[in-house]
Design an enzyme around this catalytic site. Structure first.
Site, PDB file in Angstrom:
ATOM      1  N   TYR A 144       0.850  -1.192   0.000  1.00  0.00           N
ATOM      2  CA  TYR A 144       0.000   0.000   0.000  1.00  0.00           C
ATOM      3  C   TYR A 144       0.880   1.234   0.000  1.00  0.00           C
ATOM      4  O   TYR A 144       1.834   1.331   0.780  1.00  0.00           O
ATOM      5  CB  TYR A 144      -0.893   0.001   1.243  1.00  0.00           C
ATOM      6  CG  TYR A 144      -1.783   1.223   1.372  1.00  0.00           C
ATOM      7  CD1 TYR A 144      -2.812   1.449   0.464  1.00  0.00           C
ATOM      8  CD2 TYR A 144      -1.592   2.152   2.395  1.00  0.00           C
ATOM      9  CE1 TYR A 144      -3.633   2.568   0.577  1.00  0.00           C
ATOM     10  CE2 TYR A 144      -2.407   3.269   2.515  1.00  0.00           C
ATOM     11  CZ  TYR A 144      -3.430   3.473   1.604  1.00  0.00           C
ATOM     12  OH  TYR A 144      -4.239   4.580   1.720  1.00  0.00           O
ATOM     13  N   ASP A 239       9.331   3.154  -0.258  1.00  0.00           N
ATOM     14  CA  ASP A 239       8.272   3.749   0.538  1.00  0.00           C
ATOM     15  C   ASP A 239       8.486   3.286   1.981  1.00  0.00           C
ATOM     16  O   ASP A 239       8.053   2.209   2.372  1.00  0.00           O
ATOM     17  CB  ASP A 239       6.909   3.316  -0.003  1.00  0.00           C
ATOM     18  CG  ASP A 239       5.765   3.853   0.845  1.00  0.00           C
ATOM     19  OD1 ASP A 239       6.043   4.518   1.870  1.00  0.00           O
ATOM     20  OD2 ASP A 239       4.598   3.607   0.492  1.00  0.00           O
ATOM     21  N   LYS A 267       4.304   9.061   8.863  1.00  0.00           N
ATOM     22  CA  LYS A 267       4.030   8.508  10.186  1.00  0.00           C
ATOM     23  C   LYS A 267       5.002   9.060  11.253  1.00  0.00           C
ATOM     24  O   LYS A 267       4.833  10.179  11.674  1.00  0.00           O
ATOM     25  CB  LYS A 267       3.989   6.977  10.113  1.00  0.00           C
ATOM     26  CG  LYS A 267       2.854   6.556   9.145  1.00  0.00           C
ATOM     27  CD  LYS A 267       2.449   5.118   9.156  1.00  0.00           C
ATOM     28  CE  LYS A 267       1.138   4.980   8.387  1.00  0.00           C
ATOM     29  NZ  LYS A 267       1.190   4.178   7.186  1.00  0.00           N
TER      30      LYS A 267
HETATM   31  C1  LIG Z   1       0.448   4.663   5.802  1.00  0.00           C
HETATM   32  C2  LIG Z   1       1.193   4.435   4.564  1.00  0.00           C
HETATM   33  C3  LIG Z   1       1.071   5.293   3.450  1.00  0.00           C
HETATM   34  C4  LIG Z   1       0.054   6.395   3.386  1.00  0.00           C
HETATM   35  O1  LIG Z   1       0.268   7.382   4.323  1.00  0.00           O
HETATM   36  P1  LIG Z   1      -0.956   8.353   4.717  1.00  0.00           P
HETATM   37  O2  LIG Z   1      -0.320   9.337   5.630  1.00  0.00           O
HETATM   38  O3  LIG Z   1      -1.992   7.483   5.335  1.00  0.00           O
HETATM   39  O4  LIG Z   1      -1.437   8.965   3.450  1.00  0.00           O
HETATM   40  C5  LIG Z   1       1.893   5.088   2.371  1.00  0.00           C
HETATM   41  N1  LIG Z   1       2.789   4.078   2.369  1.00  0.00           N
HETATM   42  C6  LIG Z   1       2.911   3.226   3.394  1.00  0.00           C
HETATM   43  C7  LIG Z   1       3.933   2.152   3.335  1.00  0.00           C
HETATM   44  C8  LIG Z   1       2.113   3.373   4.524  1.00  0.00           C
HETATM   45  O5  LIG Z   1       2.219   2.489   5.523  1.00  0.00           O
END
Ligand SMILES: *Cc1c(COP(=O)(O)O)cnc(C)c1O
Length: 438
Positions: A144, A239, A267
């Protein structure tokens, strides 16, 4: 456990918001429970409006590595808020956070602050396309990367195919440029590059996957991605929105010693406020406006409160040299003990763990990709989730989510969690015994 007030609040919220929530997983629709409505949180504990107290392993889905309402962050925010909450003009705070980020992630030579992980990955993909002049990207099934159109694509059951949109509203045209491949399958990636490598702008990957439960990279996976992207001049995007500051201070790139071209952080980097960062090689990032022509902007980007929470968080993480070692040990001890408790009750689980993240699959086999993850028992998970909640343990309502340990989790918290787990595994064992024997 009484959730009367939460149930009423949920009904009221549903009148105004889809599912009564502002992010789908919060609605608990996958586990047939009422979501506790939260009143406050401190340290490892979260409290709902009915007065229930829980040990929290969700940690706002990752950011709260220091626990909730850390006094140093609260103090700094109080001071910052009195100076004004947004200026839409440069501040020294942005450079201060950038310096801290670069100290921990030296590969991020030039970076941009944004407001969410979604924005970071969406922008990184745009930069990769603008830089290479190519359209296609490769992503991995079950990874994701936020909800931007290009990344909301999933090829479906294990096949290596050109993308189908996984949400209405994402056009076929957009989805066609996203190629989905099973996680950990380096030879599938190499095959695609051999077919159309000159058209591929980027490979984007969660270097430790956390959005299909926790799945660690096979030994040759990340080095293989580095090699093949280099060979074809494609941009490698890590990511690390979830695994950054979690699997090691310097994320997966430090732990596995593979350097990407671009990195996305989110995060933890915002210390619980909306902030994310993307950045990487200078020759790529200088193409971002106004140095270059690739456009990306944000009214609230670099917000002084978010910068303050991020700065204080990273300072605390940097201050204690054994921070990561300690929190990793705590997490691995918890994971090991959970396995033992399950074994004692004759329940088969997998508990993958890296750094301060872990997850639980009700599965007899090790989980290496999305197909494997999907073969886990849903019924056993549902029972696990609701029985743990009743016992005051707040877990993510899906086994496709990762669980997070914070610095605030005490030995007592862990002991309580294990006690609840032992009881719950017994209940699962008794309930599913007939099924297993049949
Ligand atoms: C949480 C997450 C996102 C998205 O971040 P948001 O702040 O919710 O838009 C993208 N990539 C990864 C790996 C994530 O865990």
């Amino acid at each position: 456990m009484n959730l009367e007030k939460s149930a009423a609040a949920f009904e009221e919220a549903k009148k105004f918001m889809p599912g009564g929530v502002n992010s789908p997983v919060r609605s608990y629709s996958s586990v047939d429970c009422t979501p506790p409505f939260i009143s406050h949180a401190t340290g490892s504990r979260i409290f709902d409006i009915d007065g229930n107290e829980y040990i929290d392993y969700v940690g706002s889905w990752g950011p709260m590595i220091l626990g909730h309402a850390h006094p140093q962050i609260v103090e700094a925010l109080k001071k910052a808020v009195e100076k004004g909450t947004s200026f839409g003009a440069p501040t020294e705070l942005e450079t201060e956070l950038a310096k801290l980020v670069q100290k921990i992630y030296p590969s991020m030579e030039v970076m941009r602050m944004v407001n969410s992980g979604t924005e970071a990955t969406m922008s990184a993909v745009r930069v990769a396309r603008g830089f290479t002049g190519r359209n296609k990207i490769i992503k991995f099934i079950g990874c994701y990367h936020g909800h931007s159109d290009s990344l909301l694509v999933n090829a479906g059951s294990g096949a290596t195919t050109f993308g189908e949109p996984s949400s209405p509203g994402v056009t076929q045209g957009t989805a066609q440029d996203t190629i989905s491949v099973p996680y950990n399958d380096i030879s599938a990636v190499e095959k695609i590059f051999a077919q159309c490598g000159e058209e591929i702008a980027a490979v984007i990957v969660e270097p430790v996957a956390g959005n299909m439960g926790l799945i660690t990279p096979k030994k040759n996976f990340l080095p293989g991605l580095r090699k093949v992207t280099e060979k074809y001049g494609a941009v490698l995007i890590f990511d690390e929105v979830m695994c950054g500051f979690r699997v090691a201070l310097g994320g997966a790139q430090e732990k596995y010693k593979v350097t990407p071209d671009l990195t996305c952080l989110g995060k933890i980097v915002g210390g619980g406020l909306p902030c994310a960062v993307y950045g990487g090689r200078e020759n790529i990032m200088r193409n971002v406006s106004p140095d270059g022509k690739i456009y990306q902007a944000g009214t609230l980007s670099g917000n002084p409160l978010a910068m303050t929470a991020g700065i204080e968080t990273l300072k605390i993480l940097l201050k204690e040299s054994s921070f990561m070692e300690k929190i990793s040990k705590k997490t691995s001890a918890l994971a090991d003990s959970l396995k033992i408790k399950a074994q004692l009750a004759n329940v088969e689980i997998q508990v993958p763990q890296v750094g301060a993240m872990f997850s639980i699959f009700f599965n007899t086999k090790r989980v290496k990709n999305y197909e494997d993850a999907k073969s886990s028992s849903d019924d056993q998970f549902k029972m696990w989730f609701s029985e743990m909640l009743k016992r005051g343990i707040y877990l993510a309502p899906s086994q496709f989510e990762t669980l997070f340990v914070s610095a605030a989790h005490s030995a007592e918290d862990i002991a309580k969690t294990l006690e609840a787990a032992a009881e719950t595994f017994q209940i699962i064992s008794t309930h599913f015994k007939n099924e297993i024997e049949e």
